[in-house]
Design a protein around this motif. Structure first.
Motif, PDB file in Angstrom:
ATOM      1  N   ASN A  12       0.796  -1.215   0.000  1.00  0.00           N
ATOM      2  CA  ASN A  12       0.000   0.000   0.000  1.00  0.00           C
ATOM      3  C   ASN A  12       0.826   1.261   0.000  1.00  0.00           C
ATOM      4  O   ASN A  12       0.305   2.348  -0.028  1.00  0.00           O
TER       5      ASN A  12
ATOM      6  N   SER B  40      -8.998   9.573 -15.865  1.00  0.00           N
ATOM      7  CA  SER B  40      -8.443   9.623 -14.517  1.00  0.00           C
ATOM      8  C   SER B  40      -8.703   8.315 -13.776  1.00  0.00           C
ATOM      9  O   SER B  40      -9.791   7.771 -13.839  1.00  0.00           O
ATOM     10  N   ALA B  42      -7.272   5.457 -14.464  1.00  0.00           N
ATOM     11  CA  ALA B  42      -7.150   4.282 -15.326  1.00  0.00           C
ATOM     12  C   ALA B  42      -5.927   3.430 -14.973  1.00  0.00           C
ATOM     13  O   ALA B  42      -5.871   2.249 -15.281  1.00  0.00           O
ATOM     14  N   THR B  45      -0.452   6.499 -14.133  1.00  0.00           N
ATOM     15  CA  THR B  45       0.674   6.822 -13.249  1.00  0.00           C
ATOM     16  C   THR B  45       1.258   5.560 -12.626  1.00  0.00           C
ATOM     17  O   THR B  45       2.472   5.417 -12.513  1.00  0.00           O
ATOM     18  N   GLU B 158       1.424  12.655 -18.149  1.00  0.00           N
ATOM     19  CA  GLU B 158       0.569  13.797 -18.484  1.00  0.00           C
ATOM     20  C   GLU B 158       1.373  15.085 -18.612  1.00  0.00           C
ATOM     21  O   GLU B 158       1.219  16.007 -17.802  1.00  0.00           O
TER      22      GLU B 158
HETATM   23  N1  LIG Z   1      -0.668   3.993  -3.353  1.00  0.00           N
HETATM   24  C1  LIG Z   1      -1.908   3.620  -3.687  1.00  0.00           C
HETATM   25  N2  LIG Z   1      -2.676   2.913  -2.847  1.00  0.00           N
HETATM   26  C2  LIG Z   1      -3.916   2.534  -3.194  1.00  0.00           C
HETATM   27  N3  LIG Z   1      -4.496   2.814  -4.353  1.00  0.00           N
HETATM   28  C3  LIG Z   1      -3.789   3.530  -5.253  1.00  0.00           C
HETATM   29  C4  LIG Z   1      -2.458   3.972  -4.960  1.00  0.00           C
HETATM   30  N4  LIG Z   1      -2.006   4.659  -6.032  1.00  0.00           N
HETATM   31  C5  LIG Z   1      -2.997   4.636  -6.933  1.00  0.00           C
HETATM   32  N5  LIG Z   1      -4.070   3.962  -6.479  1.00  0.00           N
HETATM   33  C6  LIG Z   1      -5.329   3.716  -7.219  1.00  0.00           C
HETATM   34  O1  LIG Z   1      -4.995   3.151  -8.442  1.00  0.00           O
HETATM   35  C7  LIG Z   1      -5.863   3.632  -9.460  1.00  0.00           C
HETATM   36  C8  LIG Z   1      -5.042   4.134 -10.614  1.00  0.00           C
HETATM   37  O2  LIG Z   1      -4.324   5.266 -10.193  1.00  0.00           O
HETATM   38  P1  LIG Z   1      -3.352   6.055 -11.158  1.00  0.00           P
HETATM   39  O3  LIG Z   1      -2.724   7.124 -10.350  1.00  0.00           O
HETATM   40  O4  LIG Z   1      -2.443   5.094 -11.822  1.00  0.00           O
HETATM   41  O5  LIG Z   1      -4.355   6.674 -12.195  1.00  0.00           O
HETATM   42  P2  LIG Z   1      -4.057   7.645 -13.415  1.00  0.00           P
HETATM   43  O6  LIG Z   1      -4.456   6.933 -14.644  1.00  0.00           O
HETATM   44  O7  LIG Z   1      -2.668   8.134 -13.352  1.00  0.00           O
HETATM   45  O8  LIG Z   1      -5.079   8.812 -13.140  1.00  0.00           O
HETATM   46  P3  LIG Z   1      -4.917  10.399 -13.355  1.00  0.00           P
HETATM   47  O9  LIG Z   1      -5.246  10.695 -14.769  1.00  0.00           O
HETATM   48  O10 LIG Z   1      -5.949  10.956 -12.403  1.00  0.00           O
HETATM   49  O11 LIG Z   1      -3.531  10.766 -12.948  1.00  0.00           O
HETATM   50  C9  LIG Z   1      -6.741   4.672  -8.810  1.00  0.00           C
HETATM   51  O12 LIG Z   1      -7.992   4.105  -8.585  1.00  0.00           O
HETATM   52  C10 LIG Z   1      -6.051   4.995  -7.523  1.00  0.00           C
HETATM   53  O13 LIG Z   1      -6.980   5.304  -6.532  1.00  0.00           O
END
Ligand SMILES: Nc1ncnc2c1ncn2[C@@H]1O[C@H](COP(=O)(O)OP(=O)(O)OP(=O)(O)O)[C@@H](O)[C@H]1O
Ligand SMILES: [Mg+2]
Lengths: 266, 283
Positions: A12, B40, B42, B45, B158
């Motif tokens: 986590n 967002s 997806a 990151t 991004e």
């Molecule tokens: N450290 C963490 N612990 C628990 N859940 C996480 C953690 N990091 C990310 N998540 C979850 O993983 C999923 C994907 O997150 P991520 O940051 O990869 O999305 P993203 O595609 O980069 O979105 P955005 O366009 O908003 O940056 C999300 O539902 C987020 O809540």
């Protein structure tokens, strides 16, 4: 195949790269120098320079106040010096180290460093060097401000003891730094520790327990060192050296144990 | 074919109970731009963090420059550049000193800083503390820092989110230049125009699953089931025709009489494909 279940505990948490494990990796002097230089400049910025300035000002103030109170009947410089040096070693070492690490997290520069080929050991050493240097310079200035006379050997022993103590408190600062995310919280979280480290030797005369603890605390060793110099006794003894070495090693071990879990972040 | 710079095979990532990446497969070849396009949350990151050794995958493999991502170390960091959504600069330090610091860390000759500053248009601001830069200038500084050591792969999370359109265009221009100089780029975006314009390959990512993968053209053509044409005639009238024998006859007739001003086929965009596949909007 399964790189998977290897690290379930930290699932986590957002881990720092594998470089967080302080494995025996080559420490590049070039990188170390760059980090130490940048970290050193930070110590001169306004949030940080307050600490050494405060220690110096306090030493001067105490010299004047104690001096006036004693009306020249006995030498009070030792009190001023003890306070100044204890304060400096704790605040510069613990607070500034913790706050500088917290700032790197707050501004997201730590992660950038760690993904720009800096390893944990380089960051650790590069952060400690300027703090120990700064702390030592201030200790020396405190001696001049307090108007303390020392022979060459005493100087050497004093420097050795204060450098060791600054290093210990800087590592303790790093430990606190792992737990803080902002400079403000660095202030809050380190204050109790600073007070304990400073007060125990100062109040050692109050009861036996405090005296006992003080004997085994690096700040207590500094306290003893200064009164020994004042009474022309050896600055410290084998026991003192062993305690300093043990506390340095212990603080590094605690740091490493915490660092191994989550890197510099928690 | 040469070994790909990045190869992702059956990559999954789970946070506590939920999978945020499920069986992701993709490849970045040398000199290409690969984009992960998705809304967002997806998992974009998360993917970048795994590829750059900042997070461990739950299962599957990812290799960067031939090294498994859980073994990424300084030698890899010397060959990649990373810009994340939270990349920071040293605010108290000047623009120049920011770059100088990383140049020293990455063993880049200091004389390369000035040309880079000129190129990103920050040369006049080089003595300013980084805290006084505008958002777009800061983003350019971060980008410059990431490419200072001429990395083989540039990771961008991004890169234009939160930038105004003209600054975003500047960033696009710079990225295409870097690509032309041979840099390979892995980027994430939720902007379909950006993905279409920049990427050689795109992965459409929805809730941790790649729902489409290919070149932007391929993906769009694949969903081009009903072909549509937009015709403007010399008399100014506009016509919208759906592919049919009658429509073909009509167009042929206009063509023969030479009264067509403009004629366009209407392929789906990545955005409409995404909507069609997932039922979700990108933004
Ligand atoms: N450290 C963490 N612990 C628990 N859940 C996480 C953690 N990091 C990310 N998540 C979850 O993983 C999923 C994907 O997150 P991520 O940051 O990869 O999305 P993203 O595609 O980069 O979105 P955005 O366009 O908003 O940056 C999300 O539902 C987020 O809540
Ligand atoms: Mg993201």
């Amino acid at each position: 195949m399964k790189a998977s279940e290897r690290n379930p505990a930290s699932e986590n948490t957002v881990n720092i790269p594998d470089t967080r494990v302080l494995r025996l990796r080559p420490v590049h002097l070039r990188k170390l120098a760059a980090i130490a230089e940048v970290k050193g400049k930070v110590l001169f910025s306004k949030n940080f320079i307050i600490m050494p300035a405060f220690s110096l000002g306090f030493t001067l103030l105490m010299k004047v106040i104690y001096g006036a109170a004693a009306q020249g009947e006995f030498n009070t410089n030792v009190y001023a010096l003890t306070l100044g040096v204890l304060m400096n070693i704790c605040m510069e070492g613990v607070y500034c180290t913790a706050a500088a690490l917290a700032e790197e997290k707050e501004k997201n520069t730590l992660r950038t460093l760690m993904t720009s080929s800096v390893n944990g050991l380089e960051f650790f050493i590069g952060s400690l060097i300027p703090v120990v240097l700064m702390s030592t310079v201030v200790n020396v200035l405190c001696i001049f401000i307090a108007g303390f006379d020392m022979g060459i050997l005493q100087w050497a022993a004093f420097l050795a003891v204060t450098v060791a103590c600054s290093a210990i408190s800087a590592v303790i600062g790093m430990i606190f730094g792992i737990y803080t995310k902002t400079q403000v919280s660095a202030g809050t979280i380190t204050t109790p520790a600073l007070l304990i480290l400073m007060m125990i030797p100062l109040f050692r005369g109050f009861n036996d327990t405090l005296e006992m603890i003080s004997e085994f605390l690096f700040t207590g060793i500094i306290y003893n060192a200064i009164s020994n110099i004042n009474s022309s006794l050896p600055v410290t003894d084998v026991k003192g050296i062993i305690i300093l070495a043990a506390e340095f090693i212990l603080s590094v071990i605690v740091f490493l144990a915490l660092y191994r879990k989550n890197g510099f972040e928690r | 074919m040469n070994q790909p710079y990045i190869s992702i095979r059956h990559l999954s990532k789970k946070f506590s109970k939920d999978f945020v990446l499920k069986d992701v497969n993709a490849e970045l070849q040398k000199g290409e731009i690969l984009g992960f396009l998705g809304p967002s949350g997806a998992g974009k990151t998360t993917t970048i963090k795994i590829l750059t050794g900042q997070l461990r995958p739950t299962s599957g493999e990812a290799e960067v420059l031939g090294l498994p991502c859980n073994r990424i170390d300084e030698t890899i960091y010397e060959q990649i550049g990373i810009v994340t959504d939270v990349s920071g600069v040293y605010e108290r330090m000047s623009v120049y000193d920011n770059l100088k610091y990383f140049a020293r860390l990455l063993n880049v000759p200091l004389k390369e800083i000035d040309p880079l500053l000129k190129r990103i248009g920050l040369y006049e601001h080089r003595k300013k503390p980084a805290s006084r830069l505008s958002k777009g200038q800061t983003q350019r500084l971060i980008l410059a820092r990431a490419v200072l050591h001429e990395p083989k792969i540039l990771f961008l999370d991004e890169p234009t989110s939160g930038l105004d359109p003209s600054t975003a265009l500047e960033v696009h221009k710079m990225l295409l230049e870097l690509k032309n100089e041979g840099m390979s780029i892995f980027l994430t975006t939720h902007n379909m125009e950006e993905a279409t314009k920049l990427c050689d390959h795109v992965a459409l990512l929805n809730e941790g699953v790649i729902v489409e993968y290919g070149t932007p053209q391929e993906i769009c053509l694949k969903y081009n089931k009903v072909k549509k044409y937009k015709v403007q005639l010399t008399d100014g009238t506009k016509h919208f025709l759906v592919q049919s024998p009658e429509a073909s006859d009509q167009i042929a007739q206009w063509l023969c009489s030479g009264i067509i001003e403009t004629i366009h086929s209407c392929e789906p965009t990545l955005e409409t494909v995404f909507l069609e596949v997932t039922g979700r909007e990108l933004q």
